[in-house]
Design an enzyme around this catalytic site. Sequence first.
Site: not given
Ligand code: FPP
Ligand code: K
Length: 492
Positions: A287, A335, A338, A341, A343-344, A405, A412, A415
């Site tokens: 991820h 990933r 998916k 977003d 934030c990536y 996102d 928020d 993001h």
């Molecule tokens: C999946 O969310 C998201 C994660 C598995 C990772 C979350 C971790 C962070 C955002 C960063 C942590 C960093 C620090 C420094 C503490 P989802 O399944 O909602 O999103 P997706 O579909 O985009 O994978």
């Molecule tokens: K997400």
Amino acid sequence: MSLRSRRNKTQPRVLFRHQIKAMAAAADSPPTRSQALSGMSQVYASEPAIPDLFTSQPLIVDMLETESSQLQQKTIDECLPFLSGEQHAGKCNQHGVPRLDKQRHVKFLHKQLGRLPPQMAAADPSRPWFFYWSLAALTLLGEDVSIYRERLVETVRPIQNVSGGFGGGFGQDSHLATTYATVLALMLVGGEEAYKVVDRRAMWEWLCSLKQADGGFQMVVGGEEDVRGAYCASVIISLLGIPLETSPDSAAYAAGHKDLFSGLGEWVGRCQTYEGGVAAIPGIEAHGAYAFCALGCLSILDAPHRSIPKYMNMPQLIAWLSSRQYAPEGGFSGRTNKLVDGCYSHWVGGCWPLIQAALSGPNSGKARSADQQAADTGSLFSRNGLIRYILCCCQDQTLRGGLRDKPSKYSDAYHTCYVLSGLSSAQHKWTLRAARPTGSAGGADEWEAMPYVEDEQVFNEDDRIGTTHPVYVIPQHKVEAAWEYYASKMGF
Ligand code: FPP
Ligand code: K
């Protein structure tokens, strides 16, 4: 594999209302439909120049329809009207890109720093995160956040535990994520008053108790161990100048880890998966958020050109990171299979400067090999694609402000922070000017940011935002000010 083309090349271009209006303004009277059509060449001349890549359906689509492919198609359809300018009511530049609405985003962020509304009580344990996200984002937008110093200091003092570290709120156990967010927020407001809040001896003891026999860090005593822990701990240790020796009565010491960084690079390396990306822990799905944590941690353990290739398979990592950028959206996904977003833009986008430094090595201006020169000049991702996604799709267009996102989501603080951090890294080029001497863990490398200048710059120069350190994700001068302050402490 059965593939089909979805693009209809004979499909006519759409005239947007604002283009017809612009034509009308140019002529004395509003054009009739036939006048509008006969004036086609004129319209084409004023039509924003948007490469087809960002306005067309993907050329190749997998025939196998699944829930994932349907969601992907829905996201493309949701983004296209924003990428084509249709949703921006004529407020785009000649590249079809709208302005960064700084004023509204700044207002949104100040509001996030106020009291939480009652319906947000569940977010209480993440309050330190709101401080970091909002202060970091305000700083990127050029705001002076030192006005928050006193309030922040008063608010975080009671959430520090005598046994070291910060909880999410008063009486809550210390957690590496809330401690990381609190420490960064304190560095952002800066000043001795903020620096001296941290009880560094207690922090050291607590970190020693989080360090595991396998080299990694738990997030909370007795809790989960993952690559976030590796990154948060290395940031805290290196920013605050925490002594590296482990306490002789810690389990880590007994397991042979005489210092806090021992075995950490190896542990992080085990998190790289068969796909080439990085997972939270060894053996699970890669991820983007963890890729950044891994590369950030490695860039603290040693200079990135030494430590990243040492623990990561570079070609596989680069292939996986590259696969995170989509078209037509232009943004990154977290990933495989998916959705994009905003934030990536940071979690994946922020990996590029570290990868670039790992490939180029320090560039002090001396003679460079052909490989190094190629790595120095090229861009490893489509900066313009990412900038298009951010400015076209991620800005809340209502009075609310803030970044999001994707168009169907609300803005928020999280993001807003990470979309802006990603925008900043797309707009700048980071160079490792000088690496620390070999073997000095936690030592400082010298980084330099320059505006990245494209042949075709799609954003307005006024919308180039501030820079943020590629490893610590706060401005470079705030990192240096913290180092300078804590260096004078010697031990504790
Ligand atoms: C999946 O969310 C998201 C994660 C598995 C990772 C979350 C971790 C962070 C955002 C960063 C942590 C960093 C620090 C420094 C503490 P989802 O399944 O909602 O999103 P997706 O579909 O985009 O994978
Ligand atoms: K997400």
